[in-house]
Scaffold this active site. Structure first.
Site, short mmCIF file in Angstrom:
data_model
loop_
_atom_site.label_atom_id
_atom_site.label_comp_id
_atom_site.label_asym_id
_atom_site.label_seq_id
_atom_site.Cartn_x
_atom_site.Cartn_y
_atom_site.Cartn_z
N THR A 6 40.52 -52.73 -40.90
CA THR A 6 39.66 -54.22 -41.11
C THR A 6 38.86 -54.81 -42.24
OG1 THR A 6 37.64 -53.46 -39.48
CG2 THR A 6 39.60 -55.40 -38.32
N CYS A 7 38.16 -53.48 -42.88
CA CYS A 7 37.65 -53.15 -43.97
C CYS A 7 38.30 -53.65 -45.25
CB CYS A 7 36.65 -51.94 -44.34
SG CYS A 7 36.19 -50.99 -42.81
#
Length: 831
Positions: free
Chosen positions: A796-797
């Site tokens: 997700t980063c």
């Protein structure tokens, strides 16, 4: 020699507006060659000489003498007239100091010649300074008068540096006396003469630059003597402008330095320098700005006006604006110009300058608007580079417009006609270090992007240095309580630097986890079961503080915590899916709540109040309403009556006090009932933003809908085409079956399933108003080498979705259906 001719000759060399030493050295040498070669010719003539002696104070003496008279006798005549002792005098002619034992004939002094008395070393106060500046002047004349290179043991710059080092930086009176020596010695004129000489330009350039730099250094220590430096720099400007022109680099340096000194200098009729002295620079710079703007509208790339020119223009025009503002309201054209102040002519000229500059500025805005509409990306990029200083220029135009009747409205109408370009300037050019409150004086000229940009600059910037940020390790099962404790005990400075989040027993870290935490903790804060906030009855998406939140003894501390979280979410540009009630928003901005403000918050009460105010006065006075100044409220399951004012139960509502009754009712119902909660929420917000003033301006810069979009994000359903357009592939190609299947499956999903998939992929459930282009990065689909039985995973980063090359569309659909279930899609990212 007639007096008119004498005056003409004197004006050639001693005009107050031009350097007395502006004689071209080559011309000087040519004139010398025409002189009789033998001094005997002078001695044989009995005709007396008339000549002019320019003394230090710019006073000119007319003297007569025989060619056979000695220079020493001339010193005596000067002493008799001026009182200056002969031993303190030095006479310069044709670049040479005249020796006392020589005759005028031997010195080749001609009729109507101009001599200069320099270097008077007074026996008062500063003899060393007089001697130094005298030596500087002598050296300059020697350099200018010599036909061959002159060997010197010290340069003009070194000697001038020694002179400046003697200027006191603790005693204003002594510093002033020291500077008067510099002016009285005609040093500026001598230095400019040297600058204009053929072989010594570099030496003079260094010396003048050193003087200007030293002046700034002294003023940094002693602000109260700027009035002594300004006349000297002003003289340098006048001399250089006439001798070298306005494009000369040294002139530009002196003009800019003068502009920097003007704001801290008292200007006026009683001061050494007045507004008429500096107004020519306003005219000069306005012409330059007009020309530069005109060039920037051409098809060829041109950078436009420089920031230095814009700021110098603002500095020179500021004293006149201040003078006009001090006399009256905005002045009317043309009747008020002579009446309002001592500077009517300057005010008239500035009025014309304003209109000329506004006209050319609108041309630039139109050009920008055209390129924006045509979407010519390459030209548009060039235009944006050239327009980086135009917002500051617009600010100065607005400042000028406020002193003339009708001009401020004209300015804003011009900006409205070019709203897109103006807002683009705000978004691209507004900086944190600048004051932009003037933009919000006409909010209609701004759009959401401009208002958001201005408001966001009130918040701290998230730092990239992870060593300074605040770290939190949170247990998901105690999310709200543990987050509260971490925030309560955290150093405010570390929170302002940024956050680093990690959930207990999970490996994932980084921005993706932080986005997820913000979403989850805000959902918890605004969950009605926690009694901090309640949803509006007519719009369940909107929240305002719960008047009954006191059921929790810690409720006010939680409101302060809530303010911190919302401020941090805005600072990190994370949409959390929360919308504030309008009344709550207005109170955070310090605004007074009116009847119209409650229209949507409580339609029933709004209509009742409207009826009370619109009823026939006679019916109201007949007590048809049967109302008194009381208000019934429900608190913790019980109802009680509260007085709206002292003794309210005994005060009937009538036609005269019904407006007061309505205002008091609104205040008690919507303000006082939640005053403590709003105060503590605002305090938490203030902890992050820095001070109450910044907090109020943050909310005043925004419309309620703006904050909705910033906190909640887009209200529109996720557009699959937009999603696809902002996605790139690694390992897959866009033409691969798996990619075609993926987008077909996403297109068949419900709106909620798409949100869950997006959250799984990015930890973002609510897109910015701009859609996917508003995200910090593009999205990526990565092909993995794992077993085809594996579910998709995400980083997700970095906005990465990863999955293997599934064999069929149905297999991929099954896998995606699993991760788009609410309990699976949350917290499934790896890092």
């Amino acid at each position: 020699m007639s007096s008119s001719l004498s005056k003409r000759k004197l004006d050639d060399y001693a005009d107050d507006d031009s350097p007395p030493f502006s004689i071209n050295p080559s011309r000087m040498r040519k004139d010398h060659s025409t002189l009789p070669s033998s001094p005997s010719l002078f001695r044989s003539s009995s005709r007396p000489l008339q000549f002019f002696v320019r003394i230090l104070s710019d006073r000119t003496l007319v003297l007569r003498a025989d060619p056979s008279d000695t220079v020493e006798s001339i010193h005596g005549k000067i002493q008799a007239i001026t009182g200056i002792p002969a031993f303190e005098q030095s006479i310069i002619y044709s670049g040479r100091q005249l020796q006392c034992d020589k005759t005028l004939a031997e010195c080749k002094v001609q009729n109507d010649a101009s001599l200069y008395l320099v270097g008077r070393m007074r026996s008062t106060g500063h003899p060393k300074a007089w001697k130094l500046i005298n030596n500087v002047i002598k050296l300059i004349f020697k350099l200018c008068g010599s036909k061959s290179p002159v060997y010197v043991t010290q340069t003009v710059k070194v000697m001038l540096a020694e002179f400046m080092s003697l200027t006191s930086q603790t005693d204003a009176e002594k510093a002033t006396e020291h500077l008067l020596i510099f002016s009285a010695s005609s040093a500026p004129k001598a230095l400019v003469m040297l600058y204009m000489s053929k072989d010594n330009r570099g030496a003079a350039d260094e010396a003048i630059r050193h003087f200007v730099t030293s002046s700034k250094g002294i003023l940094n220590v002693m602000h109260n003597i700027s009035g002594e430096f300004v006349p000297i720099i002003l003289e340098f400007c006048r001399l250089l402008k006439k001798a070298a022109g306005i494009d000369d680099p040294l002139y530009c340096l002196c003009r800019s330095s003068l502009a920097g000194m003007v704001p801290n200098t008292e200007l006026g009729e009683k001061a050494k320098t007045g507004i008429p002295d500096i107004f020519p620079f306003v005219q000069e710079l306005s012409t330059k700005l007009t020309n530069d703007f005109a060039l920037s509208t051409q098809s060829m790339p041109f950078p436009g006006p420089s920031l230095a020119d814009i700021r110098d223009f603002a500095s020179f025009v500021a004293p006149l604006i201040k003078e006009i503002e001090g006399f009256c309201d905005p002045i009317k054209f043309p009747s008020d110009f002579r009446r309002v102040c001592h500077y009517g002519e300057e005010a008239r000229m500035l009025y014309k300058i304003f209109h000329d500059l506004l006209g050319i500025f609108e041309m630039c805005l139109r050009k920008m608007e055209d390129r924006m509409n045509n979407d010519v990306k390459q030209d548009y990029g060039i235009l944006c580079v050239g327009s980086c200083h135009q917002l500051e220029f617009a600010k100065e135009l607005h400042k000028i417009s406020t002193i003339y009747s009708g001009c401020e409205g004209l300015f804003w109408e011009t900006m409205k006609r070019n709203k897109g370009a103006f807002c683009n300037l705000v978004v691209r050019c507004a900086k944190r270090s600048e004051d932009h409150t003037w933009v919000m004086e006409c909010k209609e000229v701004t759009n959401f992007e401009a208002r958001r940009h201005l408001a966001m600059m009130k918040l701290p910037e998230v730092k990239d240095d992870y060593g300074e940020i605040h770290e939190m390790l949170i247990d998901r099962s105690h999310l709200l309580a543990e987050s509260f404790e971490y925030m309560k005990n955290a150093e405010i400075e570390s929170l302002r630097a940024g956050l680093f989040m990690e959930f207990k027993n999970e490996e994932a870290t980084g921005p993706g986890v932080l986005r997820e935490w913000f979403f989850l903790v805000c959902q918890a804060i605004f969950n009605p079961q926690n009694a901090l906030f309640v949803a509006c009855s007519n719009d369940l998406r909107r929240f305002y503080p719960n008047p009954a939140s006191k059921v929790d003894p810690m409720h006010l501390e939680y409101f302060r915590f809530s303010g911190k979280v919302i401020a941090l979410a805005l600072m990190h540009k994370i949409q959390v899916g929360i919308v504030f009630d309008r009344l709550f928003f207005l109170q955070l901005g310090g605004r007074t709540i009116t009847l119209e403000d409650i229209r949507y918050a409580d339609p029933l009460l709004y209509n009742s109040c409207k009826q009370i105010l619109e009823m026939d006065p006679e019916l109201v006075d007949q007590d048809a309403l049967g109302l008194t100044f009381v208000h019934e409220v429900e608190e913790l399951g019980t109802r009680k009556t509260v007085d709206l004012c002292t003794g309210g139960e005994n005060i009937a509502v009538n036609s005269e006090n019904r407006r007061k009754y309505v205002d008091s009712l609104i205040r008690h119902r919507f303000v006082l009932a939640i005053a403590d909660q709003v105060k503590h929420f605002a305090k938490g917000f203030e902890d992050i933003i820095g001070c109450p003033r910044l907090q109020n301006s943050f909310f005043k810069y925004l419309d309620p809908e703006d904050l909705d979009w910033m906190l909640h994000g887009s209200e529109s359903a996720i557009c699959v085409d937009d999603w696809k357009a902002h996605t790139e592939y690694h390992g897959f190609k866009e033409t691969d079956d798996q990619i075609s299947w993926f987008w077909k499956i996403v297109g068949d999903m419900t709106a909620e399933q798409r949100k869950i998939l997006l959250f799984f992929w990015t930890s973002i459930k609510f897109l910015p108003v701009e859609g996917f282009r508003g995200l910090a990065s593009r999205l990526y689909i990565y092909k993995t080498s794992e077993s085809r039985r594996r579910l998709p995973s995400s980083h997700t980063c970095f906005y990465r979705l990863c999955f293997p090359a599934y064999r069929t569309c149905n297999v991929m659909r099954d896998r995606l259906n699993i991760i788009t279930q609410e309990h699976v899609g949350c917290s499934f990212g790896t890092w």
